[in-house]
Write a protein that holds these residues in place. Structure first.
Motif, PDB file in Angstrom:
ATOM      1  N   ASP A  65      57.593  61.922  83.032  1.00  0.00           N
ATOM      2  CA  ASP A  65      58.872  61.264  83.294  1.00  0.00           C
ATOM      3  C   ASP A  65      60.005  62.294  83.333  1.00  0.00           C
ATOM      4  O   ASP A  65      60.883  62.232  84.202  1.00  0.00           O
ATOM      5  N   VAL A  66      59.971  63.224  82.407  1.00  0.00           N
ATOM      6  CA  VAL A  66      60.981  64.288  82.396  1.00  0.00           C
ATOM      7  C   VAL A  66      60.832  65.147  83.645  1.00  0.00           C
ATOM      8  O   VAL A  66      61.829  65.524  84.277  1.00  0.00           O
ATOM      9  N   ALA A  67      59.589  65.447  84.022  1.00  0.00           N
ATOM     10  CA  ALA A  67      59.321  66.270  85.203  1.00  0.00           C
ATOM     11  C   ALA A  67      59.837  65.612  86.476  1.00  0.00           C
ATOM     12  O   ALA A  67      60.161  66.292  87.447  1.00  0.00           O
ATOM     13  N   ARG A  68      59.913  64.309  86.501  1.00  0.00           N
ATOM     14  CA  ARG A  68      60.448  63.588  87.668  1.00  0.00           C
ATOM     15  C   ARG A  68      61.971  63.553  87.648  1.00  0.00           C
ATOM     16  O   ARG A  68      62.618  63.637  88.684  1.00  0.00           O
ATOM     17  N   GLN A  69      62.562  63.396  86.467  1.00  0.00           N
ATOM     18  CA  GLN A  69      64.006  63.264  86.353  1.00  0.00           C
ATOM     19  C   GLN A  69      64.747  64.588  86.490  1.00  0.00           C
ATOM     20  O   GLN A  69      65.807  64.649  87.118  1.00  0.00           O
ATOM     21  N   LEU A  70      64.201  65.626  85.883  1.00  0.00           N
ATOM     22  CA  LEU A  70      64.910  66.900  85.812  1.00  0.00           C
ATOM     23  C   LEU A  70      65.218  67.510  87.178  1.00  0.00           C
ATOM     24  O   LEU A  70      66.379  67.875  87.429  1.00  0.00           O
ATOM     25  N   PRO A  71      64.264  67.640  88.084  1.00  0.00           N
ATOM     26  CA  PRO A  71      64.614  68.224  89.391  1.00  0.00           C
ATOM     27  C   PRO A  71      65.703  67.440  90.129  1.00  0.00           C
ATOM     28  O   PRO A  71      66.589  68.031  90.749  1.00  0.00           O
ATOM     29  N   HIS A  72      65.638  66.136  90.052  1.00  0.00           N
ATOM     30  CA  HIS A  72      66.663  65.314  90.710  1.00  0.00           C
ATOM     31  C   HIS A  72      68.045  65.620  90.128  1.00  0.00           C
ATOM     32  O   HIS A  72      69.010  65.825  90.875  1.00  0.00           O
ATOM     33  N   ALA A  73      68.133  65.667  88.811  1.00  0.00           N
ATOM     34  CA  ALA A  73      69.414  65.954  88.166  1.00  0.00           C
ATOM     35  C   ALA A  73      69.894  67.361  88.517  1.00  0.00           C
ATOM     36  O   ALA A  73      71.092  67.571  88.767  1.00  0.00           O
ATOM     37  N   MET A  74      68.973  68.313  88.562  1.00  0.00           N
ATOM     38  CA  MET A  74      69.358  69.687  88.886  1.00  0.00           C
ATOM     39  C   MET A  74      69.882  69.802  90.313  1.00  0.00           C
ATOM     40  O   MET A  74      70.883  70.478  90.558  1.00  0.00           O
ATOM     41  N   VAL A  75      69.224  69.138  91.237  1.00  0.00           N
ATOM     42  CA  VAL A  75      69.663  69.177  92.635  1.00  0.00           C
ATOM     43  C   VAL A  75      71.045  68.556  92.773  1.00  0.00           C
ATOM     44  O   VAL A  75      71.916  69.094  93.467  1.00  0.00           O
TER      45      VAL A  75
END
Length: 145
Positions: free
Chosen positions: A8-18
């Protein structure tokens, strides 16, 4: 509260970073928008670590040597970096930052950081600021793993 699952973190983090990266880019001065994130990151690394090779830059930035060669070539065309033979190994070329390159990296991050500082001040509680500072350290550690 239970810890979120790694997926779940792996899915959320890239989106937030972008999204944050895009917002930081829009906060730059219009004349600076021609510089890519990779070019600024590379220039900053050269400034912080001193003369280096394309291969070392590629490894540090986690990109292919060919991609880094293109980034360095663009910076060279704009007069932001110089290339010179390595005095200890004539087969290598050292990349170093120029005065215009230093001026560039001192201006762009300053504008972005000013916006980010204000947003953090305005929208985050002291506890959230501590959490964000810890998250930045964790993200650096992940990047180097």
């Amino acid at each position: 509260m239970t810890a979120p699952l790694p997926r779940d973190v792996a899915r959320q983090l890239p989106h937030a970073m972008v999204r944050l990266r895009a917002r930081l880019r829009t906060e730059s001065a219009p004349s600076d928008m021609r510089w890519t994130w990779s070019q600024i990151a590379t220039l900053s690394r050269i400034d912080q670590e001193g003369p280096t090779t394309v291969s070392a830059l590629a490894a540090a930035e986690h990109v292919r040597p060919q991609s880094m060669a293109e980034t360095v070539a663009a910076l060279s065309r704009e007069g932001c970096v110089d290339r010179e033979p390595d005095p200890t190994d004539g087969r290598k070329t050292l990349i170093s930052i120029t005065a215009p390159g230093r001026r560039l990296i001192s201006s762009i991050p300053a504008v972005r950081e000013a916006w980010l500082e204000e947003a953090i001040e305005r929208h985050l509680s002291p506890a959230e600021r501590r959490t964000l500072a810890k998250a930045a350290q964790i993200m650096e550690r992940l990047a180097d793993s």
